[in-house]
Scaffold this motif. Structure first.
Motif, PDB file in Angstrom:
ATOM      1  N   SER A 439       0.822  -1.222   0.000  1.00 51.94           N
ATOM      2  CA  SER A 439       0.000   0.000   0.000  1.00 51.94           C
ATOM      3  C   SER A 439       0.851   1.265   0.000  1.00 51.94           C
ATOM      4  CB  SER A 439      -0.932   0.000   1.212  1.00 51.94           C
ATOM      5  OG  SER A 439      -0.178  -0.053   2.426  1.00 51.94           O
ATOM      6  N   GLN A 440       2.103   1.130   0.414  1.00 47.47           N
ATOM      7  CA  GLN A 440       2.999   2.292   0.448  1.00 47.47           C
ATOM      8  C   GLN A 440       3.823   2.324  -0.842  1.00 47.47           C
ATOM      9  OE1 GLN A 440       2.704   4.435   3.080  1.00 47.47           O
ATOM     10  NE2 GLN A 440       1.056   3.000   3.654  1.00 47.47           N
ATOM     11  N   VAL A 441       3.665   3.425  -1.590  1.00 42.63           N
ATOM     12  CA  VAL A 441       4.323   3.562  -2.896  1.00 42.63           C
ATOM     13  C   VAL A 441       5.163   4.833  -2.909  1.00 42.63           C
ATOM     14  CG1 VAL A 441       3.955   3.744  -5.392  1.00 42.63           C
ATOM     15  CG2 VAL A 441       2.397   2.352  -3.992  1.00 42.63           C
ATOM     16  N   ASN A 442       6.392   4.737  -3.417  1.00 43.04           N
ATOM     17  CA  ASN A 442       7.260   5.908  -3.532  1.00 43.04           C
ATOM     18  C   ASN A 442       6.745   6.850  -4.623  1.00 43.04           C
ATOM     19  OD1 ASN A 442       9.075   4.887  -1.546  1.00 43.04           O
ATOM     20  ND2 ASN A 442      10.038   3.581  -3.119  1.00 43.04           N
ATOM     21  N   ALA A 443       7.259   8.073  -4.592  1.00 40.90           N
ATOM     22  CA  ALA A 443       6.805   9.092  -5.549  1.00 40.90           C
ATOM     23  C   ALA A 443       7.088   8.691  -6.990  1.00 40.90           C
ATOM     24  CB  ALA A 443       7.478  10.431  -5.229  1.00 40.90           C
ATOM     25  N   ASN A 444       8.117   7.876  -7.195  1.00 42.47           N
ATOM     26  CA  ASN A 444       8.464   7.465  -8.565  1.00 42.47           C
ATOM     27  C   ASN A 444       7.710   6.206  -9.004  1.00 42.47           C
ATOM     28  OD1 ASN A 444       9.702   5.551  -7.019  1.00 42.47           O
ATOM     29  ND2 ASN A 444      11.770   5.854  -7.855  1.00 42.47           N
ATOM     30  N   GLY A 445       6.755   5.763  -8.170  1.00 39.43           N
ATOM     31  CA  GLY A 445       5.943   4.608  -8.541  1.00 39.43           C
ATOM     32  C   GLY A 445       6.494   3.274  -8.112  1.00 39.43           C
TER      33      GLY A 445
END
Length: 604
Positions: A439-445
């Motif tokens: 569920s946790q995704v970095n800004a770059n996807g």
């Protein structure tokens, strides 16, 4: 038709790979072997057993049921007992009111087949779904007649044929117990007026007569013998010395000759199991594997006790099995039958280690024997032939966690699914994996808390996809995450995976030291979906398994692998979970101090 030893390769690998020192590994692909099995033993040939190997736990104890008990309680037994089958008493009442039983088959009196119609009806009323591999217990008791007694052996053979017919009609087998509960029929009597060689010839003749009566009724019968030549290994330990001198004075010195006769009569599809009751006393992987090799090796003591003309049959139709005595792990230390823990472990952990060792060493059958506790209640004195008048505690109460342990062996898929549901429903269960639901995704996807790796010369991309971790065009790469673990911990691992195109998705548990150096490489474990796994509504299938942390490891490095040849393939991973999954409570009743005087338990 042949039945090669399923444990032979494992025995060889055990000597060179630490991986076989840990038998706590179960995964969905292993469990798939257990999925599609013919319901009927009578429809299973030796070739079938080689092509579809499926190990089985068989229960025997002082709570041995009669057929009328089974008819009344089969639904409860099937729902609660963690076995693949059981050994039962086949009994009947004759027209003159005499009670006859397969446990007293050698009473010298021929039976009437019609007297067993009620017992057959009892068995046919039992619609077992799990306890499908059931065996009639035949005791060589009281056995008071001589090897030369034609009438006595004709009666015993006729009675055995009736048992074989009932077993065939109910898709079961026969369990032969050669132990001398009465007369020592397998001990050479020097006062008989015959030489040992002459008596051996008679014993072989009677074995052929007895076995022939069985095979005529049921050619592809499984004869689960509580022991065969394993009881006499000491007599054939030397490849150069003749065993005759030792056998002539041994309590079961005539048994090899009788077994030769059974082999003489065997059809090509007949299966024998040396149930190696001495497994009661074994401790550790090496002892069980050594005994299995002694039973099945072409040059081992088991084969050396067989006549040369029967050694091909012996090698192709006799399996290695083991008896396992639960009372060894519940008796007090003052008992003659006591197995204590090794340093740093509980007594239950010793039970589990030895049971797994027996399971891995056996070809197909492990029979679990218990005396002082029980698996099922008594409803009448007649319903269970050896039931004590007082109601002892259950085995699960005496050894908490035993049922779950047995289920892991006899129903690995069901055990893993149960664990997955149990952890999912427990709000206090701690998932050792961070962001296992992605569920946790970095800004770059990309996915947070997970590293990625792929083979340098290959392409592909790792990124989040609809709440899952996606591997796009990755033909040799993985997500990976390391998490602290403790040596000896047992872990349950689960995930959901899906694939599109020519790629596969698997998990791999690897191990690292505290300074992140790879360790215990031989104990890496690969987990993959079962071949018959059914996808959920989102097209995902379950992957799950259990592993045990090696002694040298401080970190579990969990790899989510995408591999294949399709550069347009997609693998996705979701709901990745790792929980500490203790084998059993850290202390059981069997581990408690036992200083009160108790009766000395006795093994058969």
């Amino acid at each position: 038709m042949t039945t090669r030893r399923f444990s032979f390769l494992a025995a060889a690998l055990c000597a060179i790979s630490a991986n076989f020192a840990d038998f706590n590994v179960f995964n969905a692909s292993d469990a798939a072997v257990f999925a599609d099995e013919p319901v009927a033993i009578s429809a299973t040939t030796n070739a079938d057993r080689l092509q579809n190997p499926r190990k089985k736990l068989i229960q025997l104890g002082w709570d041995i049921p009669t057929t009328d008990y089974m008819r009344r309680h089969w639904e409860q037994m099937d729902a609660t007992e963690p076995f693949d089958g059981l050994i039962y008493d086949l009994a009947a009442t004759t027209a003159d009111g005499r009670r006859v039983s397969s446990q007293r088959l050698f009473d010298g009196k021929p039976w009437n087949r019609a007297d067993f119609d009620a017992a057959l009806a009892d068995l046919q009323a039992c619609q077992f779904k799990r306890l499908r591999h059931n065996f009639i217990r035949i005791n060589f008791h009281p056995g008071g007649f001589d090897w030369a007694d034609d009438a006595g052996w004709a009666a015993a053979s006729k009675n055995a044929a009736i048992c074989a017919e009932i077993a065939r009609e109910t898709n079961g087998g026969l369990s032969l117990d050669f132990e001398s509960y009465g007369a020592q029929i397998f001990k050479f009597d020097a006062k008989s007026g015959r030489t040992f060689a002459e008596t051996k010839a008679l014993a072989r003749k009677r074995g052929k007569q007895f076995g022939g009566a069985i095979v005529k009724e049921y050619p592809n019968v499984v004869l689960l013998c509580l022991w065969m030549n394993s009881i006499n290994f000491y007599a054939a330990d030397s490849a150069t010395a003749s065993p005759e001198a030792a056998l002539s004075g041994a309590g079961y010195g005539l048994l090899p000759a009788f077994i030769d006769g059974l082999l003489d009569a065997a059809a090509p599809e007949t299966t024998f199991v040396d149930g190696c009751e001495n497994g009661y006393y074994m401790n550790g992987v090496q002892e069980y594997q050594r005994a299995a090799l002694d039973m099945i090796s072409a040059t081992g003591p088991g084969a050396r006790l067989v006549s040369p003309e029967n050694r091909v049959k012996y090698r192709t139709q006799v399996q290695a099995g083991f008896g396992f005595y639960l009372d060894m792990y519940s008796n007090p230390p003052t008992s003659n039958y006591y197995r204590g823990p090794e340093p740093g472990e509980t007594r239950f952990e010793r039970l589990a280690a030895n049971l797994r060792a027996a399971w891995e060493a056996a070809d197909e059958y492990v029979w679990v024997y218990g005396e002082q506790k029980r698996w099922r209640p008594v409803d009448s004195e007649a319903s269970q032939s050896w039931a004590p008048k007082t109601e002892p505690t259950s085995w699960e109460n005496a050894l908490p966690g035993l049922t779950a342990l047995l289920n892991e062996l006899s129903d690995p898929t069901g055990s893993l699914r149960e664990a997955s549901a149990r952890f999912a429903a427990d709000p206090n269960a701690k998932n050792l994996i961070a962001n296992g639901d992605f569920s946790q995704v970095n800004a770059n996807g990309t996915v947070a808390d997970w590293d990625t790796w792929r083979l340098e010369e290959t392409g592909g991309e790792f990124r989040a996809l609809d709440g899952a971790a996606g591997a796009f065009g990755v033909t040799d790469g993985c997500y990976l995450q390391a998490t602290p673990v403790e040596p000896g911990e047992r872990l349950f691992i689960a995930a959901k995976v899906s694939t599109k195109g020519g790629v596969a998705a698997t998990l791999r548990a690897r191990w690292q030291t505290a300074d992140k150096k790879w360790t215990a490489v031989a104990q890496d474990v690969v987990l993959s979906p079962a071949p018959d796994a059914q996808p959920d509504a989102d097209g995902r299938v379950d992957v799950f398994g259990r592993v045990t942390v090696p002694e040298s490891a401080a970190l579990l490095s969990l790899l989510l692998l995408s591999h294949g040849s399709d550069e347009k393939g997609v693998a996705t991973f979701d709901d990745v979970r790792v929980y500490v999954d203790p084998l059993a409570p850290t202390k059981t009743r069997a581990d408690a101090a036992q200083t009160a005087p108790e009766a000395q338990e006795t093994a058969e």
